[in-house]
Design a protein around this motif. Structure first.
Motif, PDB file in Angstrom:
ATOM      1  N   ARG A 110      56.123 104.681 -52.510  1.00 27.24           N
ATOM      2  CA  ARG A 110      54.755 104.195 -52.324  1.00 27.24           C
ATOM      3  C   ARG A 110      53.974 105.037 -51.304  1.00 27.24           C
ATOM      4  O   ARG A 110      52.749 104.994 -51.290  1.00 27.24           O
ATOM      5  N   THR A 111      54.670 105.806 -50.456  1.00 25.83           N
ATOM      6  CA  THR A 111      53.936 106.746 -49.596  1.00 25.83           C
ATOM      7  C   THR A 111      53.387 107.895 -50.439  1.00 25.83           C
ATOM      8  O   THR A 111      52.302 108.407 -50.175  1.00 25.83           O
ATOM      9  N   ASP A 112      54.151 108.296 -51.452  1.00 25.58           N
ATOM     10  CA  ASP A 112      53.645 109.298 -52.396  1.00 25.58           C
ATOM     11  C   ASP A 112      52.457 108.761 -53.182  1.00 25.58           C
ATOM     12  O   ASP A 112      51.500 109.486 -53.464  1.00 25.58           O
ATOM     13  N   VAL A 113      52.531 107.479 -53.559  1.00 18.39           N
ATOM     14  CA  VAL A 113      51.429 106.864 -54.316  1.00 18.39           C
ATOM     15  C   VAL A 113      50.147 106.915 -53.496  1.00 18.39           C
ATOM     16  O   VAL A 113      49.068 107.198 -54.024  1.00 18.39           O
ATOM     17  N   PHE A 114      50.255 106.662 -52.196  1.00 19.20           N
ATOM     18  CA  PHE A 114      49.082 106.728 -51.321  1.00 19.20           C
ATOM     19  C   PHE A 114      48.495 108.145 -51.334  1.00 19.20           C
ATOM     20  O   PHE A 114      47.286 108.338 -51.512  1.00 19.20           O
ATOM     21  N   GLY A 115      49.359 109.155 -51.138  1.00 17.21           N
ATOM     22  CA  GLY A 115      48.879 110.537 -51.152  1.00 17.21           C
ATOM     23  C   GLY A 115      48.256 110.906 -52.477  1.00 17.21           C
ATOM     24  O   GLY A 115      47.255 111.633 -52.531  1.00 17.21           O
ATOM     25  N   TYR A 116      48.829 110.386 -53.555  1.00 14.53           N
ATOM     26  CA  TYR A 116      48.268 110.649 -54.875  1.00 14.53           C
ATOM     27  C   TYR A 116      46.865 110.042 -54.997  1.00 14.53           C
ATOM     28  O   TYR A 116      45.956 110.671 -55.558  1.00 14.53           O
ATOM     29  N   GLY A 117      46.688 108.833 -54.455  1.00  8.83           N
ATOM     30  CA  GLY A 117      45.367 108.207 -54.496  1.00  8.83           C
ATOM     31  C   GLY A 117      44.319 109.039 -53.773  1.00  8.83           C
ATOM     32  O   GLY A 117      43.183 109.186 -54.255  1.00  8.83           O
ATOM     33  N   ILE A 118      44.691 109.609 -52.625  1.00  8.40           N
ATOM     34  CA  ILE A 118      43.757 110.480 -51.902  1.00  8.40           C
ATOM     35  C   ILE A 118      43.463 111.730 -52.725  1.00  8.40           C
ATOM     36  O   ILE A 118      42.328 112.216 -52.768  1.00  8.40           O
ATOM     37  N   MET A 119      44.495 112.262 -53.409  1.00  2.00           N
ATOM     38  CA  MET A 119      44.269 113.438 -54.249  1.00  2.00           C
ATOM     39  C   MET A 119      43.290 113.133 -55.382  1.00  2.00           C
ATOM     40  O   MET A 119      42.473 113.976 -55.757  1.00  2.00           O
ATOM     41  N   LEU A 120      43.360 111.919 -55.947  1.00  5.66           N
ATOM     42  CA  LEU A 120      42.384 111.523 -56.966  1.00  5.66           C
ATOM     43  C   LEU A 120      40.965 111.562 -56.408  1.00  5.66           C
ATOM     44  O   LEU A 120      40.032 112.008 -57.091  1.00  5.66           O
TER      45      LEU A 120
END
Length: 610
Positions: A470-480
């Motif tokens: 879920r820390t990766d999911v957060f970073g992915y959201g910022i990348m979006l």
């Protein structure tokens, strides 16, 4: 040696050689039959040549030290054929991944002969018929992924006897009947999208999974708020330190933080090529600075050309003498060598000397998403909206593979636009696994190391040092959000307009005010689909919730980007956000910044794209 002993010796050698040839030849026959059954095109698996005795040199194949085929990974290749029953002859096979194709027909009962199998992933195909009861014979099986097919019939009772099963995905099929009670004890399962009966002992679970409670409590919201405040405090301290150093030393510098953990793991390099130092020295023109593609926390990346004119990117590590330097190198080699997916950067090989550690990758001619968004040279094309959509989905699929299809799972820990590369077709390729970490599938987090880029790091990771999917999911959201806006995760210039420094806060504010036109990258000149933009922003905000348990898994992110399940999650998020914002406004403490401070325009790096 006597004559009789000599004869015996040569007989043994000949028999051993004969056995090797027979085994290799049989494995090759099986794989060629598999290729034909899948209807592989003339440009696919071209090196699967029946005239080559040893299939261990073929692409997508990994063998063990005895030349037994142990892994076949053929994801997202567009196959339209069927599964060959002959695959059941590969008794040493541990991993079979065929997800994301258009394979039809039944799952062969002969798969029950794969007694060494630990992962069977046939997700997102067109398979029909029943789940073979023989699958229950695979006592080593840990991952059984059959979701998003057209499977019918009941769930075999024999699956209850799989002692090592930890991940069972049967969602989105046409299964019926009673779910065997023991399957609810599997660490991770999903039965949604079927017509199943849970039984009296497990009510209300047929249309749910055990990946986390979807009820967003006020307690969870408050936890997210507190984590967010701690992150802001930590960010403020780093910013002040950064500004003080810049003011006193007169130059910009990146801030790296690395708490090194222990690595004690035997590395198996598989089919990777071991390069000679001189070979890479010549390829990069003696590591000429004009060939530098980028620089990050572990060292520089150079463009190179091998003797056969193959273009490569060579990562030259610079911290090999520091504690954990060699372990960091071995960790990365192991990480990338076991993760094979069209949306993941493939490691070609490596080089080690007493004083050097180098990794060799394919050269990505279109560089990174960050470059295409913000660093273009005059005359170079920017990313249009359809390409940004493909990048969003491709990146999500790559991360989903790392999280849910690698064993052990892989946590990237620095997901951002700079670490998403673009191949010749502008398809997304997730790179930079120097920060990835192996996590035992029985664990949810590890506390050995904190690395990443400010603005992309999840609040709980900053405050506790614990990373998870879920820390990766957060970073992915910022990348979006980077894809939608074209902006950096942190931008101090926004302070001049009294806007938020953090891109996430900036977008949330404009989203509440319904100012979509101010969110979207102006370089698009209005050439985008409004509904697509709204969808991507909604997915991004779901991914960047303060409480990690509220964020979707990457598999769910993929489904939402494909148009499934977003509306329900978004409505739920809006209700939670109202409560969260009320609590936030009550607890928030503002940081005052001096008006004459000089703010750095670059993202504050704890580690960078390499």
């Amino acid at each position: 040696m006597t004559s009789s002993k000599m004869e015996l010796f040569f007989a043994v050698v000949l028999l051993s050689s004969f056995y090797y040839l027979v085994v290799s030849d049989h494995q090759g026959d099986v794989l060629v039959t598999m290729k034909d059954s899948l209807n592989a095109s003339g440009t696919q698996l071209t090196d699967w040549n029946p005239n080559q005795v040893n299939p261990c040199t073929w692409s997508k194949i990994i063998c063990d030290g005895d030349n037994n085929v142990v892994s076949i990974s053929l994801s997202n290749m567009g196959f339209t054929g069927t599964l060959s029953p002959k695959i059941g002859d590969l008794k040493a096979l541990t991993t079979l991944v065929l997800q994301g194709n258009n394979i039809t027909g039944k799952v062969p009962s002969e798969f029950g002969n794969l007694t060494s199998l630990t992962m069977l992933d046939l997700e997102n195909n067109l398979l029909s018929g029943e789940i073979p009861p023989s699958i229950g014979s695979l006592k080593k099986l840990q991952f059984l992924i059959l979701s998003q097919n057209n499977l019918t019939g009941i769930i075999p009772e024999s699956l209850s006897g799989l002692p090592n099963l930890i991940n069972l995905q049967l969602a989105s099929n046409n299964l019926t009947g009673l779910i065997p009670d023991p399957l609810f004890q599997v660490s991770k399962y999903n039965f949604t999208g079927n017509h199943l009966n849970c039984g009296a002992n497990f009510p209300h679970k047929c249309e749910s999974n055990n990946e986390g409670n979807s009820n967003k409590s006020k307690t969870g919201a408050i936890i997210g708020i507190i984590a967010g405040l701690l992150a802001i405090i930590f960010l403020a301290i780093l910013m002040l330190l950064f500004l003080w150093k810049g003011k006193h030393k007169g130059y910009k510098r990146e801030v790296f933080v690395d708490v090194v953990g222990e690595i004690d793991r035997r590395i198996e390099f598989g089919q990777l090529k071991r390069f000679a130092w001189r070979e890479l020295q010549l390829a990069t023109d003696n590591f000429n600075e004009k060939n530098v593609l980028g620089q990050g926390g572990f060292g520089k990346v150079y463009k190179g050309v091998l003797q056969d004119n193959t273009k490569v990117a060579v990562k030259r590590l610079t911290d090999y003498e520091s504690p954990g330097g060699d372990a960091a190198f071995h960790r990365e080699v192991e990480m990338i060598s076991v993760a094979v997916h069209r949306n993941l950067l493939r490691l070609i090989g490596f080089c080690t000397t007493p004083t050097e550690r180098l990794l060799v990758y394919p050269y990505m001619q279109n560089l990174s998403v960050a470059y295409r968004l913000r660093e273009l040279k005059p005359g170079e094309p920017f990313l249009d909206w359809p390409t940004r959509k493909r990048v969003a989905l491709g990146t999500a699929r790559g991360l989903e593979y790392l999280h849910e299809h690698c064993n052990p799972k892989i946590i990237h820990r620095d997901v951002k636009a700079a670490n998403v590369l673009l191949d010749e077709d502008f398809e997304a390729v997730v790179g930079d696994f120097g920060l990835a970490k192996l996590v035992d599938v029985r664990k949810t987090d590890v506390t050995t190391q904190v690395r990443g880029t400010m603005g992309h790091i999840a609040p709980e990771y900053l405050s506790t040092g614990k990373s998870s999917e879920r820390t990766d999911v957060f970073g992915y959201g910022i990348m979006l959000l980077e894809l939608v806006t074209g902006q950096r995760a942190i931008d101090f210039s926004r302070l001049e307009d009294e806007d938020d420094v953090l891109l996430l806060d900036h977008v949330k504010k404009l989203q509440r005010e319904k100012k979509l036109d101010l969110i979207v990258d102006h370089n698009l000149n209005g050439n985008y689909d409004v509904q697509d933009v709204e969808m991507m922003i909604q997915v991004a905000l779901l991914c960047t919730q303060g409480s990690s348990e509220d964020r979707p898994a990457m598999s769910e992110v993929v489904r939402m980007l494909e148009g499934e399940g977003l509306a329900e999650r978004w409505e739920e998020w809006q209700h939670v956000e109202i409560t969260r914002r009320q609590e936030y406004e009550r607890l928030q403490r503002r940081f005052d910044w001096a008006e004459d401070s000089i703010y750095n325009q670059d993202a504050i790096e704890l580690s960078g794209g390499r």
